[in-house]
Motif scaffolding. Structure first.
Motif, short mmCIF file in Angstrom:
data_model
loop_
_atom_site.label_atom_id
_atom_site.label_comp_id
_atom_site.label_asym_id
_atom_site.label_seq_id
_atom_site.Cartn_x
_atom_site.Cartn_y
_atom_site.Cartn_z
N GLU A 4 45.75 40.80 46.63
CA GLU A 4 45.73 40.67 47.13
C GLU A 4 45.08 40.00 48.06
O GLU A 4 43.76 39.89 48.34
CB GLU A 4 45.23 42.49 48.40
CG GLU A 4 45.64 42.88 49.58
CD GLU A 4 45.40 43.60 49.67
OE1 GLU A 4 44.52 44.13 51.05
OE2 GLU A 4 45.92 44.84 50.24
N ASP A 5 45.61 39.23 48.56
CA ASP A 5 45.44 37.87 49.80
C ASP A 5 44.87 36.81 49.27
O ASP A 5 43.44 36.58 49.35
CB ASP A 5 44.33 38.12 50.79
CG ASP A 5 45.24 39.18 52.41
OD1 ASP A 5 46.92 39.12 51.88
OD2 ASP A 5 44.49 39.97 52.62
N GLU A 6 45.17 36.35 47.99
CA GLU A 6 44.11 35.72 46.92
C GLU A 6 43.11 36.57 46.58
O GLU A 6 41.99 35.54 46.00
CB GLU A 6 44.17 34.65 46.96
CG GLU A 6 45.84 33.91 48.07
CD GLU A 6 45.89 32.16 47.90
OE1 GLU A 6 45.92 31.54 46.86
OE2 GLU A 6 45.67 32.13 48.93
N ALA A 7 42.42 37.53 46.47
CA ALA A 7 42.00 37.93 45.84
C ALA A 7 41.50 39.33 45.05
O ALA A 7 43.52 39.73 44.96
CB ALA A 7 40.66 38.85 46.91
N GLY A 41 31.29 31.65 39.27
CA GLY A 41 30.89 30.93 40.06
C GLY A 41 33.01 29.85 40.94
O GLY A 41 32.36 28.70 41.58
N GLU A 42 33.89 30.39 39.80
CA GLU A 42 34.63 29.87 40.67
C GLU A 42 36.04 30.87 40.92
O GLU A 42 36.06 31.80 40.86
CB GLU A 42 35.84 29.09 38.99
CG GLU A 42 37.41 28.86 38.95
CD GLU A 42 37.63 28.93 37.93
OE1 GLU A 42 39.02 28.34 37.86
OE2 GLU A 42 37.06 28.57 36.42
N SER A 43 36.02 29.81 41.93
CA SER A 43 37.58 30.84 43.50
C SER A 43 38.55 30.87 42.53
O SER A 43 38.87 30.37 41.67
CB SER A 43 37.64 29.34 44.53
OG SER A 43 38.76 30.80 45.29
N VAL A 44 39.00 32.95 42.77
CA VAL A 44 40.20 32.86 42.10
C VAL A 44 41.48 32.77 43.77
O VAL A 44 42.23 33.09 42.81
CB VAL A 44 39.58 34.33 42.75
CG1 VAL A 44 39.33 35.23 41.43
CG2 VAL A 44 40.01 35.50 43.47
N ARG A 45 40.88 32.17 44.09
CA ARG A 45 42.05 31.53 44.73
C ARG A 45 43.41 30.52 44.34
O ARG A 45 42.58 29.70 43.20
CB ARG A 45 42.14 30.64 46.23
CG ARG A 45 43.12 30.21 47.28
CD ARG A 45 42.38 29.50 48.63
NE ARG A 45 41.63 30.70 48.97
CZ ARG A 45 42.01 30.98 50.42
NH1 ARG A 45 43.79 31.23 50.39
NH2 ARG A 45 41.38 31.75 51.16
N GLY A 46 44.58 30.86 44.04
CA GLY A 46 45.01 29.75 43.41
C GLY A 46 45.56 31.05 42.08
O GLY A 46 46.74 29.85 41.71
N MET A 47 44.45 31.67 41.69
CA MET A 47 45.12 32.33 40.69
C MET A 47 46.04 32.95 40.45
O MET A 47 46.14 33.77 41.74
CB MET A 47 43.36 32.69 39.60
CG MET A 47 42.45 31.95 39.23
SD MET A 47 40.87 32.39 38.83
CE MET A 47 39.67 31.58 39.13
#
Length: 464
Positions: free
Chosen positions: A109-112, A140-146
């Motif tokens: 949801e909402d790129e999270a 440490g890596e953003s999940v945005r875009g995953m």
């Protein structure tokens, strides 16, 4: 490994019968209604070839195709997705009741990565992960875009290895950082005990277990062995924080407490493919009173059981409104290329009610007070709040879901104590005990009203 099968109500292919895993031979082909579809597919091929040949670095072609498929499915609803061969195998392993990971049910949801519910007695639960938490970083890596599958892959690892996650939590101004050690998750899908020496308490934590019905039957036998029939006052069936699982297990669990009646029906795009699942004779609880506990964490298969026992007047529902996931996902094998999880139908309770986006409101609403340190941190959650969810035909602005929280200590559990009070006779309510004899009359009356409501529509169609 994290459980990806969040809120999965498997049906038609997985769990459509007592045989468990069924296999679909192929995906039915359907001719395009006009040339536009073929032109769009040609466009996709042109773009793929251009990227493949001219992108600044050689791309991973397999990943490109998987991302394209996931993008297509993501636009349908929150529960349709593509699983690789490895992920499909892991899902089958999970159904056997043991897997490695953190122990959380998740969705996107909402790129999270949103936590639907932590599983009892797992590393995530012990670390304090809560329903509604949003994981925004993994090591440490953003999940945005995953994609959800990408994020889950990054949360995999060897048992005992630590993983760092960063969480956003409603009511907390700063992100929360946690380090959790991965572990072997042994899902105890059925937990039971005797309350006050005369009440059987049974908690179902998940329906993602092929042997759930067998474990439930064993629990009932153990309770009956401990408490004489003349002293056993009834049962509490706890479905709170249970995010669902296999359709066949939902039907089997309902059947455990019923002698007859339709448990659930599934209806897809083609009305001729409506399927109905009914209970057979043999109530293992011998007609003893039942109180079912539900809250905002009760979803999917949990709602099938709650809806069946409620509509057939076999149990009294206590707690707060359920999650409201009333859709059915079919698992379609794609050979050695994985499988497709596709929403193919909605399910309906015995009264013909779709709970998609609405949930089930209990007979007796009992709110569970949050401890001071969690006030404002756990918000009501439901299907109706998921972006891109299928809007239910009975969905209203009220939406679905409620706060999903259960205290660890029984004495602090207001909903449980109320249920025990009903069975002991210290609490009184007209909804208890439920009377199965009234179910037939009410269901017939509702069916008549629904048929009458369709008559004007039919007359208008005939006139046209």
């Amino acid at each position: 490994m994290i459980r990806r099968a969040t809120l999965l109500l498997a049906g038609v292919v997985i769990g459509a019968s007592a045989t468990g895993f069924l296999v679909s031979s192929d995906i039915p082909a359907r001719a395009a209604s006009d040339d536009s579809t073929y032109r769009e597919m040609s466009l996709f091929g042109d773009v793929f070839e251009r990227v493949r040949s001219q992108y600044v670095t050689p791309p991973d072609e397999e990943k490109m195709i998987q991302d394209a498929i996931n993008g297509m499915l993501k636009g349908l609803d929150p529960h349709s997705s593509y699983m690789t061969a490895e992920e499909s195998m892991e899902m089958r392993d999970e159904s056997k009741g043991e897997f490695g990971g953190l122990g959380i049910e998740v969705t996107m949801e909402d790129e999270a990565v949103k936590v639907v519910a932590p599983i009892d007695d797992t590393p995530a639960s012990e670390a304090g992960v809560l329903a509604g938490d949003k994981i925004i970083e993994i090591d440490g890596e953003s999940v945005r875009g995953m994609t959800l599958n990408d994020a889950v892959d990054r949360m995999r690892g060897e048992v005992g290895e630590p993983i760092d996650i960063t969480i956003l939590r409603d009511g907390v101004t700063k992100p929360i950082e946690m380090t959790i050690k991965r572990g072997i998750i042994q899902v105890q899908s059925v937990k039971w005990r005797v309350e006050n020496d005369d009440i059987g308490y049974i908690r179902l934590t998940t329906f993602m277990n092929e042997k759930l019905d067998e474990s439930l039957e064993e629990a009932i036998k153990e309770i009956q062995a401990q408490v004489p029939e003349d002293k056993l006052k009834g049962y509490v069936l706890d479905l709170r924080l249970n995010p669902g699982g296999f359709l066949n297990q939902a039907v089997s669990v309902s059947d455990t407490f019923l002698d007859e009646g339709e448990v659930v029906s599934t209806r897809g795009r083609d009305e001729r493919e409506t399927r109905r699942f009914s209970a057979g004779p043999g109530d293992l609880t011998n007609g003893k009173p039942i109180v079912v506990l539900v809250n905002g964490g009760s979803a999917s298969a949990s709602e099938i059981v709650a809806g069946a026992l409620h509509d057939l007047k076999r149990a009294t529902l206590v707690g707060t409104r359920t999650f409201g996931k009333g859709s059915v996902q079919t698992i379609v094998p794609l050979g050695d290329q994985g499988s497709l999880r596709l929403t193919t139908a909605l399910y309906y309770t015995p009264s013909g009610t779709s709970i998609q986006g609405t949930g089930i409101e209990p007979d007796i609403i009992v709110e569970q007070k949050l401890p001071e340190d969690l006030e404002g941190l756990i918000r009501p959650e439901g299907e109706s709040a998921l972006r891109g969810h299928i809007e239910g035909d009975q969905e209203t602005d009220e939406g679905s879901g409620s706060v999903a929280y259960v205290p660890r200590e029984p004495e602090d559990d207001v909903q449980l104590q109320y249920a025990i009070g009903l069975l002991e006779g210290t609490e009184k309510n007209d909804a208890f005990p439920a009377d199965p004899r009234k179910a037939v009359e009410e269901l017939q009356a509702k069916a008549h009203d629904q048929q009458a409501a369709k008559q004007p529509e039919k007359a208008m169609e005939d006139a046209n």
